[in-house]
Design a protein around this motif. Structure first.
Motif, PDB file in Angstrom:
ATOM      1  N   PRO A  32      46.382  35.556  36.011  1.00  0.00           N
ATOM      2  CA  PRO A  32      47.416  35.624  37.043  1.00  0.00           C
ATOM      3  C   PRO A  32      46.977  36.494  38.229  1.00  0.00           C
ATOM      4  O   PRO A  32      46.238  37.470  38.065  1.00  0.00           O
ATOM      5  N   ALA A  33      47.429  36.136  39.422  1.00  0.00           N
ATOM      6  CA  ALA A  33      47.028  36.839  40.647  1.00  0.00           C
ATOM      7  C   ALA A  33      47.329  38.335  40.610  1.00  0.00           C
ATOM      8  O   ALA A  33      46.477  39.137  41.006  1.00  0.00           O
ATOM      9  N   PRO A  34      48.531  38.771  40.143  1.00  0.00           N
ATOM     10  CA  PRO A  34      48.774  40.227  40.116  1.00  0.00           C
ATOM     11  C   PRO A  34      47.779  40.976  39.221  1.00  0.00           C
ATOM     12  O   PRO A  34      47.363  42.085  39.553  1.00  0.00           O
ATOM     13  N   THR A  35      47.373  40.358  38.130  1.00  0.00           N
ATOM     14  CA  THR A  35      46.389  40.988  37.240  1.00  0.00           C
ATOM     15  C   THR A  35      45.048  41.115  37.941  1.00  0.00           C
ATOM     16  O   THR A  35      44.387  42.166  37.875  1.00  0.00           O
ATOM     17  N   VAL A  36      44.642  40.069  38.635  1.00  0.00           N
ATOM     18  CA  VAL A  36      43.357  40.091  39.347  1.00  0.00           C
ATOM     19  C   VAL A  36      43.389  41.136  40.460  1.00  0.00           C
ATOM     20  O   VAL A  36      42.447  41.921  40.612  1.00  0.00           O
ATOM     21  N   LEU A  37      44.474  41.180  41.241  1.00  0.00           N
ATOM     22  CA  LEU A  37      44.565  42.152  42.330  1.00  0.00           C
ATOM     23  C   LEU A  37      44.579  43.585  41.810  1.00  0.00           C
ATOM     24  O   LEU A  37      43.941  44.474  42.392  1.00  0.00           O
ATOM     25  N   ALA A  38      45.270  43.819  40.715  1.00  0.00           N
ATOM     26  CA  ALA A  38      45.293  45.162  40.127  1.00  0.00           C
ATOM     27  C   ALA A  38      43.903  45.558  39.641  1.00  0.00           C
ATOM     28  O   ALA A  38      43.462  46.701  39.842  1.00  0.00           O
ATOM     29  N   ALA A  39      43.200  44.624  39.028  1.00  0.00           N
ATOM     30  CA  ALA A  39      41.853  44.915  38.532  1.00  0.00           C
ATOM     31  C   ALA A  39      40.896  45.199  39.684  1.00  0.00           C
ATOM     32  O   ALA A  39      40.063  46.109  39.596  1.00  0.00           O
ATOM     33  N   VAL A  40      40.995  44.441  40.766  1.00  0.00           N
ATOM     34  CA  VAL A  40      40.150  44.676  41.939  1.00  0.00           C
ATOM     35  C   VAL A  40      40.445  46.057  42.526  1.00  0.00           C
ATOM     36  O   VAL A  40      39.526  46.800  42.895  1.00  0.00           O
ATOM     37  N   PHE A  41      41.711  46.410  42.604  1.00  0.00           N
ATOM     38  CA  PHE A  41      42.095  47.720  43.140  1.00  0.00           C
ATOM     39  C   PHE A  41      41.536  48.849  42.282  1.00  0.00           C
ATOM     40  O   PHE A  41      40.935  49.800  42.797  1.00  0.00           O
ATOM     41  N   VAL A  42      41.687  48.744  40.972  1.00  0.00           N
ATOM     42  CA  VAL A  42      41.175  49.782  40.073  1.00  0.00           C
ATOM     43  C   VAL A  42      39.654  49.854  40.152  1.00  0.00           C
ATOM     44  O   VAL A  42      39.076  50.952  40.193  1.00  0.00           O
TER      45      VAL A  42
END
Length: 65
Positions: A32-42
């Motif tokens: 899911p997009a929110p998971t990918v964006l959170a992982a990129v941010f971290v």
């Protein structure tokens, strides 16, 4: 404090551009997009933290003068 938060946000968003964008698009096909964006941010935060740690270490090993 507002200028600091704005600068932090803009630098973080700018850093997500190049190769990270390609990886994010590839991962977005599977997760899911929110998971990918959170992982990129971290991952960006960890990358910057490691760069700061390496810089601090190098300044103790290599004299600045």
């Amino acid at each position: 404090m507002t200028a600091f938060v704005a600068s932090l946000l803009f630098v973080t968003l700018a850093e997500m551009g190049d190769k990270t964008q390609l990886l994010a698009m590839a991962f977005a096909t599977r997760f899911p997009a929110p998971t990918v964006l959170a992982a990129v941010f971290v991952a960006t935060l960890v990358n910057h933290a490691l760069a700061v740690a390496a810089g601090r270490f190098l300044t103790t090993v290599i004299p600045l003068e």
